[in-house]
Design a protein around this motif. Sequence first.
Motif, PDB file in Angstrom:
ATOM      1  N   UNK A  20      41.157  50.453  26.837  1.00  0.00           N
ATOM      2  CA  UNK A  20      41.545  49.450  27.821  1.00  0.00           C
ATOM      3  C   UNK A  20      42.471  48.407  27.193  1.00  0.00           C
ATOM      4  N   UNK A  21      42.155  48.034  25.954  1.00  0.00           N
ATOM      5  CA  UNK A  21      42.969  47.010  25.316  1.00  0.00           C
ATOM      6  C   UNK A  21      44.364  47.522  24.971  1.00  0.00           C
ATOM      7  N   UNK A  22      44.489  48.795  24.679  1.00  0.00           N
ATOM      8  CA  UNK A  22      45.820  49.350  24.423  1.00  0.00           C
ATOM      9  C   UNK A  22      46.725  49.125  25.635  1.00  0.00           C
ATOM     10  N   UNK A  23      46.154  49.230  26.831  1.00  0.00           N
ATOM     11  CA  UNK A  23      46.923  48.994  28.055  1.00  0.00           C
ATOM     12  C   UNK A  23      47.249  47.509  28.222  1.00  0.00           C
ATOM     13  N   UNK A  24      46.280  46.651  27.867  1.00  0.00           N
ATOM     14  CA  UNK A  24      46.497  45.208  27.949  1.00  0.00           C
ATOM     15  C   UNK A  24      47.599  44.782  26.978  1.00  0.00           C
ATOM     16  N   UNK A  25      47.499  45.258  25.746  1.00  0.00           N
ATOM     17  CA  UNK A  25      48.502  44.937  24.727  1.00  0.00           C
ATOM     18  C   UNK A  25      49.896  45.369  25.169  1.00  0.00           C
ATOM     19  N   UNK A  26      49.999  46.588  25.657  1.00  0.00           N
ATOM     20  CA  UNK A  26      51.302  47.113  26.082  1.00  0.00           C
ATOM     21  C   UNK A  26      51.880  46.314  27.240  1.00  0.00           C
ATOM     22  N   UNK A  27      51.002  45.900  28.178  1.00  0.00           N
ATOM     23  CA  UNK A  27      51.461  45.148  29.345  1.00  0.00           C
ATOM     24  C   UNK A  27      52.002  43.786  28.947  1.00  0.00           C
ATOM     25  N   UNK A  28      51.288  43.078  28.075  1.00  0.00           N
ATOM     26  CA  UNK A  28      51.744  41.755  27.642  1.00  0.00           C
ATOM     27  C   UNK A  28      53.008  41.869  26.805  1.00  0.00           C
ATOM     28  N   UNK A  29      53.039  42.858  25.901  1.00  0.00           N
ATOM     29  CA  UNK A  29      54.228  43.056  25.067  1.00  0.00           C
ATOM     30  C   UNK A  29      55.454  43.324  25.938  1.00  0.00           C
ATOM     31  N   UNK A  30      55.306  44.242  26.894  1.00  0.00           N
ATOM     32  CA  UNK A  30      56.440  44.595  27.754  1.00  0.00           C
ATOM     33  C   UNK A  30      56.857  43.424  28.634  1.00  0.00           C
ATOM     34  N   UNK A  43      44.601  55.498  21.008  1.00  0.00           N
ATOM     35  CA  UNK A  43      44.862  55.279  22.435  1.00  0.00           C
ATOM     36  C   UNK A  43      46.352  55.133  22.731  1.00  0.00           C
ATOM     37  N   UNK A  44      47.169  55.136  21.684  1.00  0.00           N
ATOM     38  CA  UNK A  44      48.610  55.112  21.884  1.00  0.00           C
ATOM     39  C   UNK A  44      49.254  53.755  21.727  1.00  0.00           C
ATOM     40  N   UNK A  45      48.529  52.799  21.163  1.00  0.00           N
ATOM     41  CA  UNK A  45      49.103  51.467  20.971  1.00  0.00           C
ATOM     42  C   UNK A  45      50.131  51.506  19.836  1.00  0.00           C
ATOM     43  N   UNK A  46      51.363  51.270  20.162  1.00  0.00           N
ATOM     44  CA  UNK A  46      52.438  51.332  19.167  1.00  0.00           C
ATOM     45  C   UNK A  46      53.326  50.098  19.183  1.00  0.00           C
ATOM     46  N   UNK A  47      53.422  49.443  20.349  1.00  0.00           N
ATOM     47  CA  UNK A  47      54.398  48.366  20.472  1.00  0.00           C
ATOM     48  C   UNK A  47      53.722  46.991  20.419  1.00  0.00           C
TER      49      UNK A  47
END
Length: 286
Positions: free
Chosen positions: A206-216, A260-264
């Motif tokens: 879930x956090x990987x999605x949160x991180x990606x959303x804020x980064x983007x 989970x795919x967190x890269x950015x």
Amino acid sequence: MPRRLALALAALVAATGTAVAVSATADSASSSSSLTYRTLGSGMLVGFYDDAQIYGRTDWAFTQLRSLRAGIVRLTIDWSRVAKRRPRRPADPADPAYDWTGVDHVVSQAALHKVRVLATVYGTPRWAGRAKNRLPRRTVDLRLFAFAAAKRYSGTYRVKPTENEPQRLLPAVRHWLAWNEPNNPVFLRPQWKRFRGSWRPQSAFDYAKICSAVWAGVHGTRLRGEKVACGATGPRGNDAPRSSRPSTSPLVFMTWFRRAGAKRFDAYAHHPYYSSRFERPSTVPR
């Protein structure tokens, strides 16, 4: 000056050259005092995190920060408070559903006292998800909010004049943080979930999605110098899915966060609290 201060151990630089922010915060929904260290090139900013004082006694707090020579202050931008109802134009910081009043005041005072801001985006509104500490149903809502926040504090955004206030230019914020202690159930639930017959740390996914959303969202403004940190992991976790309060240890969380795919993200933050008062800098953690 707040009584309890948690000191970050150090600001680290990974072998790849990626900056790693190491910060300390309170293990509770309401923040108490703490210190944040942040690497910036070859230097290091030292600052404080105390939302209760920063928001509640803003003028007094910044007088104290300047006397302590603080270089940066961590500030929570609570999505659930700024956007109590769904905005019609979520990417527009001027949407009438948004109330930035408290954040504007703190950011302006920070600039006045020459203290930089590390803005933490946190808190899912009820219209966007089940609870404040849950992944929003649509991560695009979080991404658009992060974009609106970064645009408002771009350094070029002007607040329209009112009867009691002239038009003014809001200061710039260039340092951002996605959420807080996602391996702690106080800030993100669920921590663990059954998947294909075994348990996995759902919080990392879930956090990987949160991180990606804020980064983007933040980088969607295409402003120079913006940095988005992810992680801000708590120092401990029991890795016990069946316990009454399941949490995730930092190393397990980081491992699955990557899977989970967190890269950015531009930096990784961690809260290095000690386990007991008998520990020393040379103590090897369990």
